[in-house]
Design a protein around this motif. Structure first.
Motif, PDB file in Angstrom:
ATOM      1  N   SER A 111       0.854  -1.190   0.000  1.00 26.25           N
ATOM      2  CA  SER A 111       0.000   0.000   0.000  1.00 26.25           C
ATOM      3  C   SER A 111       0.889   1.239   0.000  1.00 26.25           C
ATOM      4  CB  SER A 111      -0.908   0.001   1.229  1.00 26.25           C
ATOM      5  OG  SER A 111      -0.132   0.063   2.408  1.00 26.25           O
ATOM      6  N   PHE A 112       0.250   2.380  -0.170  1.00 26.77           N
ATOM      7  CA  PHE A 112       0.997   3.635  -0.172  1.00 26.77           C
ATOM      8  C   PHE A 112       0.088   4.740   0.339  1.00 26.77           C
ATOM      9  CE2 PHE A 112       2.988   7.434  -1.877  1.00 26.77           C
ATOM     10  CZ  PHE A 112       4.318   7.188  -1.573  1.00 26.77           C
ATOM     11  N   HIS A 113       0.646   5.601   1.203  1.00 22.54           N
ATOM     12  CA  HIS A 113      -0.098   6.745   1.742  1.00 22.54           C
ATOM     13  C   HIS A 113       0.104   7.936   0.813  1.00 22.54           C
ATOM     14  CE1 HIS A 113      -0.486   4.305   5.298  1.00 22.54           C
ATOM     15  NE2 HIS A 113       0.826   4.233   5.420  1.00 22.54           N
ATOM     16  N   GLU A 114      -0.936   8.266   0.057  1.00 20.32           N
ATOM     17  CA  GLU A 114      -0.838   9.358  -0.906  1.00 20.32           C
ATOM     18  C   GLU A 114      -0.448  10.658  -0.222  1.00 20.32           C
ATOM     19  OE1 GLU A 114      -3.811   9.960  -3.918  1.00 20.32           O
ATOM     20  OE2 GLU A 114      -4.515   7.893  -3.685  1.00 20.32           O
ATOM     21  N   LYS A 115       0.331  11.470  -0.949  1.00 20.42           N
ATOM     22  CA  LYS A 115       0.700  12.785  -0.429  1.00 20.42           C
ATOM     23  C   LYS A 115       1.142  13.663  -1.578  1.00 20.42           C
ATOM     24  CE  LYS A 115       5.448  13.030   0.821  1.00 20.42           C
ATOM     25  NZ  LYS A 115       6.364  13.183   1.905  1.00 20.42           N
ATOM     26  N   THR A 116       1.156  14.951  -1.332  1.00 19.07           N
ATOM     27  CA  THR A 116       1.693  15.921  -2.275  1.00 19.07           C
ATOM     28  C   THR A 116       2.952  16.497  -1.650  1.00 19.07           C
ATOM     29  OG1 THR A 116      -0.511  16.397  -3.135  1.00 19.07           O
ATOM     30  CG2 THR A 116       1.214  18.034  -3.568  1.00 19.07           C
ATOM     31  N   HIS A 122       2.242  15.092  -6.757  1.00 19.45           N
ATOM     32  CA  HIS A 122       1.322  14.201  -6.059  1.00 19.45           C
ATOM     33  C   HIS A 122       1.822  12.766  -6.200  1.00 19.45           C
ATOM     34  CE1 HIS A 122      -2.342  12.865  -4.166  1.00 19.45           C
ATOM     35  NE2 HIS A 122      -2.404  11.906  -5.093  1.00 19.45           N
ATOM     36  N   LEU A 123       2.065  12.125  -5.085  1.00 19.97           N
ATOM     37  CA  LEU A 123       2.541  10.741  -5.067  1.00 19.97           C
ATOM     38  C   LEU A 123       1.394   9.848  -4.630  1.00 19.97           C
ATOM     39  CD1 LEU A 123       5.964  11.332  -3.240  1.00 19.97           C
ATOM     40  CD2 LEU A 123       5.431  11.550  -5.684  1.00 19.97           C
ATOM     41  N   SER A 124       0.946   8.972  -5.531  1.00 24.69           N
ATOM     42  CA  SER A 124      -0.183   8.107  -5.194  1.00 24.69           C
ATOM     43  C   SER A 124       0.195   6.630  -5.166  1.00 24.69           C
ATOM     44  CB  SER A 124      -1.335   8.324  -6.185  1.00 24.69           C
ATOM     45  OG  SER A 124      -0.911   8.018  -7.492  1.00 24.69           O
ATOM     46  N   SER A 125       1.471   6.340  -5.430  1.00 28.09           N
ATOM     47  CA  SER A 125       1.915   4.947  -5.440  1.00 28.09           C
ATOM     48  C   SER A 125       3.400   4.887  -5.123  1.00 28.09           C
ATOM     49  CB  SER A 125       1.676   4.316  -6.819  1.00 28.09           C
ATOM     50  OG  SER A 125       2.515   4.933  -7.781  1.00 28.09           O
ATOM     51  N   ASP A 128       5.323   6.135  -8.032  1.00 26.66           N
ATOM     52  CA  ASP A 128       5.440   7.597  -8.054  1.00 26.66           C
ATOM     53  C   ASP A 128       6.564   8.053  -7.126  1.00 26.66           C
ATOM     54  OD1 ASP A 128       3.246   7.769  -9.753  1.00 26.66           O
ATOM     55  OD2 ASP A 128       1.891   8.593  -8.218  1.00 26.66           O
TER      56      ASP A 128
END
Length: 151
Positions: A111-116, A122-125, A128
């Motif tokens: 899993s990955f915790h999305e962040k900008t 924007h990192l969604s994976s 990224d």
């Protein structure tokens, strides 16, 4: 992702050249007008990658909390790095690529915790994060290319 890892390995090879071709005094020197030095940038890219990729995926990274405290976001060098620390950074610089690539290939990043990021990415994976890490390391390489002229 193969090309991304290849780019990362090439970049880290350039960082390694700094560790191998500059004296510890040169690596630790903070030139006038700068707020960090060559070796701090190397430590920073190591911990930043661990934060972006591993912490972003909710996993324990492979560097100590002390190292995050010394080289993390918002820090600056407050004491010279020793020869022993230089060797540790040298080992981590290349070794963590192999570890991350292996962890990626074996599916460790579930899993990955999305962040900008502060720069607006924007990192969604985890993919990224790994790609952004190359961008981030390129920025710090640029800083180092400037610093090296004054050491």
């Amino acid at each position: 992702m193969e090309a991304t890892f290849k780019t990362w390995k090439t970049s880290r090879g350039i960082y390694l050249n700094f560790l191998e071709n500059y004296t510890l005094e040169q690596l630790n020197k903070i030139p006038q007008g700068f707020n960090n030095n060559l070796i701090w940038n190397i430590g920073h890219v190591i911990v930043a990658q661990q934060g972006l990729v591993y912490k972003g995926a909710g996993l324990q990274g492979h560097v100590s909390d002390e190292m995050f405290g010394k080289y993390g976001i918002g820090t600056n060098p407050n004491e010279p790095v020793t020869a022993a620390e230089q060797e540790e950074l040298k080992s981590l610089l290349m070794g963590l690529i192999e570890q991350t690539e292996s962890d990626y290939q074996t599916g460790k990043f579930i899993s990955f915790h999305e962040k900008t990021t502060k720069t607006g990415f924007h990192l969604s994976s985890v993919e990224d994060a790994i790609v952004f890490n190359n961008f981030h390391e390129g920025l710090h390489m640029g800083y180092m290319m400037s610093i090296r002229k004054f050491v």
